[in-house]
Scaffold this active site. Structure first.
Site, PDB file in Angstrom:
ATOM      1  N   PHE A 257      50.229 -42.619  11.739  1.00  0.00           N
ATOM      2  CA  PHE A 257      50.322 -43.628  12.808  1.00  0.00           C
ATOM      3  C   PHE A 257      50.628 -44.987  12.160  1.00  0.00           C
ATOM      4  O   PHE A 257      49.893 -45.951  12.334  1.00  0.00           O
ATOM      5  CB  PHE A 257      49.028 -43.700  13.624  1.00  0.00           C
ATOM      6  CG  PHE A 257      48.550 -42.381  14.151  1.00  0.00           C
ATOM      7  CD1 PHE A 257      48.999 -41.915  15.378  1.00  0.00           C
ATOM      8  CD2 PHE A 257      47.677 -41.581  13.414  1.00  0.00           C
ATOM      9  CE1 PHE A 257      48.561 -40.691  15.877  1.00  0.00           C
ATOM     10  CE2 PHE A 257      47.248 -40.361  13.894  1.00  0.00           C
ATOM     11  CZ  PHE A 257      47.683 -39.911  15.126  1.00  0.00           C
ATOM     12  N   ASP A 278      55.060 -41.768  12.101  1.00  0.00           N
ATOM     13  CA  ASP A 278      54.860 -42.341  13.440  1.00  0.00           C
ATOM     14  C   ASP A 278      55.797 -41.622  14.403  1.00  0.00           C
ATOM     15  O   ASP A 278      56.840 -41.108  14.002  1.00  0.00           O
ATOM     16  CB  ASP A 278      55.143 -43.850  13.445  1.00  0.00           C
ATOM     17  CG  ASP A 278      54.444 -44.563  14.596  1.00  0.00           C
ATOM     18  OD1 ASP A 278      53.373 -45.159  14.376  1.00  0.00           O
ATOM     19  OD2 ASP A 278      54.968 -44.501  15.730  1.00  0.00           O
ATOM     20  N   SER A 279      55.423 -41.612  15.681  1.00  0.00           N
ATOM     21  CA  SER A 279      56.276 -40.940  16.662  1.00  0.00           C
ATOM     22  C   SER A 279      57.350 -41.885  17.202  1.00  0.00           C
ATOM     23  O   SER A 279      58.234 -41.454  17.933  1.00  0.00           O
ATOM     24  CB  SER A 279      55.424 -40.397  17.812  1.00  0.00           C
ATOM     25  OG  SER A 279      54.671 -41.446  18.368  1.00  0.00           O
ATOM     26  N   ASN A 304      55.103 -36.168  15.431  1.00  0.00           N
ATOM     27  CA  ASN A 304      53.753 -36.187  15.967  1.00  0.00           C
ATOM     28  C   ASN A 304      52.769 -36.006  14.812  1.00  0.00           C
ATOM     29  O   ASN A 304      52.788 -34.992  14.124  1.00  0.00           O
ATOM     30  CB  ASN A 304      53.624 -35.053  16.988  1.00  0.00           C
ATOM     31  CG  ASN A 304      52.253 -35.026  17.634  1.00  0.00           C
ATOM     32  OD1 ASN A 304      51.245 -35.421  17.028  1.00  0.00           O
ATOM     33  ND2 ASN A 304      52.218 -34.568  18.864  1.00  0.00           N
ATOM     34  N   ALA A 305      51.918 -36.996  14.618  1.00  0.00           N
ATOM     35  CA  ALA A 305      51.019 -36.972  13.455  1.00  0.00           C
ATOM     36  C   ALA A 305      50.044 -35.801  13.513  1.00  0.00           C
ATOM     37  O   ALA A 305      49.684 -35.246  12.479  1.00  0.00           O
ATOM     38  CB  ALA A 305      50.261 -38.288  13.354  1.00  0.00           C
ATOM     39  N   ASP A 325      45.204 -44.314  11.661  1.00  0.00           N
ATOM     40  CA  ASP A 325      45.028 -45.447  12.576  1.00  0.00           C
ATOM     41  C   ASP A 325      45.723 -45.152  13.903  1.00  0.00           C
ATOM     42  O   ASP A 325      46.717 -45.789  14.266  1.00  0.00           O
ATOM     43  CB  ASP A 325      45.589 -46.725  11.935  1.00  0.00           C
ATOM     44  CG  ASP A 325      45.352 -47.958  12.814  1.00  0.00           C
ATOM     45  OD1 ASP A 325      44.472 -47.904  13.692  1.00  0.00           O
ATOM     46  OD2 ASP A 325      46.050 -48.972  12.613  1.00  0.00           O
ATOM     47  N   CYS A 365      40.443 -47.755  17.502  1.00  0.00           N
ATOM     48  CA  CYS A 365      40.486 -49.012  18.251  1.00  0.00           C
ATOM     49  C   CYS A 365      40.082 -48.787  19.699  1.00  0.00           C
ATOM     50  O   CYS A 365      40.350 -49.612  20.564  1.00  0.00           O
ATOM     51  CB  CYS A 365      41.867 -49.657  18.150  1.00  0.00           C
ATOM     52  SG  CYS A 365      43.191 -48.607  18.727  1.00  0.00           S
TER      53      CYS A 365
END
Ligand code: SAH
Length: 422
Positions: A257, A278-279, A304-305, A325, A365
């Site tokens: 991410f 990252d996507s 897709n991670a 993240d 987050c």
């Protein structure tokens, strides 16, 4: 009676009376009172400054009123306010002064963080010579208040912006029943720039504190464009975590991410190889531009991670450093269980791939995932991966995103740095 416009409400004319539950919230130093805790109110124009009273009519302070939000009032002072634009200007200057002593080694940081700087509904960020602002409440949108914000930012000696950009969150304006606006340059000529982060060392701070320029430093650089569609530039709240992660990072590193490369580019100052996943293709295109800006070569993978971590773990790939993240999984309380499952899976896969002595930097987050929930998830992942983890650092948002201890909503970011043994 005709409704007065908020613009004329520089000082409080109307009053609201709170229930005892509303009073208790204010006494606990939370600035919000919900509409259900207002027991009596005059005819109040949207965004007006209001006098706040207890059930017996005793004066408690002054608040900003919203006619549409469930959060009907946000306290701005425990006393009376004679001139709201002047108070806003003074609070902005105080927010800048607060950061001058705290923010080091960067020319990019948050300058005003809404309630945490006693300016509910106003966010201001500095990206080197470009300053951006976001207005999130009716009261902050009133013309005299906007004018005071702009003037203060323009004239502030410690900022000296070349451009001031308003970034608009269309959904919030709609919720606040404010007329639609688009993001635009409000003042000056510049809306894009290059920012510098973490020049100098983390503890010593041998750079010129609140930097006016990062030139000639060993700072990590990023492009910033205040008018690009997607939120650009680095996530300022992670700035200190980038430096912390880089301090422990080594060997082969994976940044899952990665967005525009915030962690990845910091890891690259220490690691032999860094891969960012990252996507979002536009985010990776900017990440590559940022790599060029820093004279670094990194590998970027669009995908897709979750899938990639699963595949890599199954294929026995190994890393020395992994950063996780992801975006907020729990947008509401109802998503909590699912979100915890998502965090667990990611952390489990990462732990399987980390070599003994490896470093895991894992973030959340989601406001609804508390610090202890998150630590619990990581502990569960360690148990399932049959590994012991030692906590090196238990971190949150950078100091320019202050947290008010009585306002849980001001705290959302968790960042754990862990060392993997066996
Ligand atoms: N670490 C970054 C911020 C990450 S924000 C920084 O410090 O700058 C979250 C990122 O996750 C976004 O860039 C988004 O594009 C990406 N993302 C969301 N879902 C994803 C998925 N399933 N796989 C990979 N990336 C994803």
């Amino acid at each position: 009676m005709p409704k007065k416009s908020a613009a004329s409400a520089a000082h409080a004319e109307a009053s609201v009376k709170l229930s005892s539950r509303g009073v208790a919230r204010l006494q606990a130093r939370h600035p919000w009172v919900y509409r259900s805790d207002i027991v009596g109110a005059d005819d109040i124009p949207p965004g007006a400054l209001v006098r706040v009273l207890d059930p017996r009519g005793k004066f408690l302070g002054t608040a900003l009123y919203s006619s549409s939000s469930q959060i009907a009032i946000r306290m701005i002072s425990h006393g009376s306010v004679a001139d709201l634009p002047a108070l806003v200007a003074e609070r902005i200057r105080a927010a800048i002064a607060y950061r001058k002593g705290l923010v080091r080694n960067t020319d990019a940081c948050r300058i005003v963080f809404s309630e945490a700087d006693f300016l509910p509904g106003l966010i201001v960020d500095r990206y080197n010579d470009v300053v951006t602002l976001q207005i999130l409440t009716q009261a902050m949108d009133a013309a005299p208040v906007r004018e005071a914000i702009l003037q203060t930012l323009r004239n502030e000696e410690d900022l000296q912006p070349a451009g001031i950009v308003e970034r608009v969150d269309a959904r919030i304006r709609e919720l606040e029943q404010l007329p639609p606006l688009s993001s635009r340059l409000l003042w000056g000529e510049k809306s894009s720039t290059v920012i510098h982060m973490n020049g100098g060392n983390r503890n010593g701070g041998n750079m010129n504190g609140w930097m006016t320029s990062g030139e000639g430093s060993n700072a990590v650089r990023f492009h910033y464009d205040g008018l690009e569609g997607q939120k650009t530039g680095a996530f300022l709240d992670q700035r200190e975590n980038y430096a912390a992660a880089a301090e422990y990072a080594r060997g082969e590193a994976l940044d899952a991410f990665c967005y525009q490369g915030g962690f990845a580019l910091h890891l690259a100052t220490r690691c032999a190889n860094v891969t960012g996943v990252d996507s979002s293709r536009p985010a990776l295109e900017m990440a590559e531009k940022n790599a060029l800006l820093n004279g670094r070569e990194l590998e970027w993978i669009e995908g897709n991670a979750f899938d990639l971590l699963r595949e890599y773990a199954a294929a026995n790939r190994r890393y020395d450093t992994i950063v996780l993240d992801p975006p907020a999984f729990a947008k509401t309380k109802r998503d909590l269980e699912k979100a915890l499952g998502g965090y667990k899976e990611l952390n489990l896969r990462a732990l399987k791939m980390l070599r003994p002595g490896g470093i895991l930097v894992t973030c959340s987050c989601s406001f609804h995932v508390g610090a202890s929930d998150f630590l619990g998830v990581v502990a569960g992942a360690a148990r399932d991966a049959h590994k012991s983890l030692r906590l090196l650092e238990n971190r949150g948002a950078a100091k320019d995103h202050p947290m008010l201890v009585n306002v849980p909503e001001t705290s959302y970011l968790k960042c754990l740095i862990l060392s993997v043994s066996q």
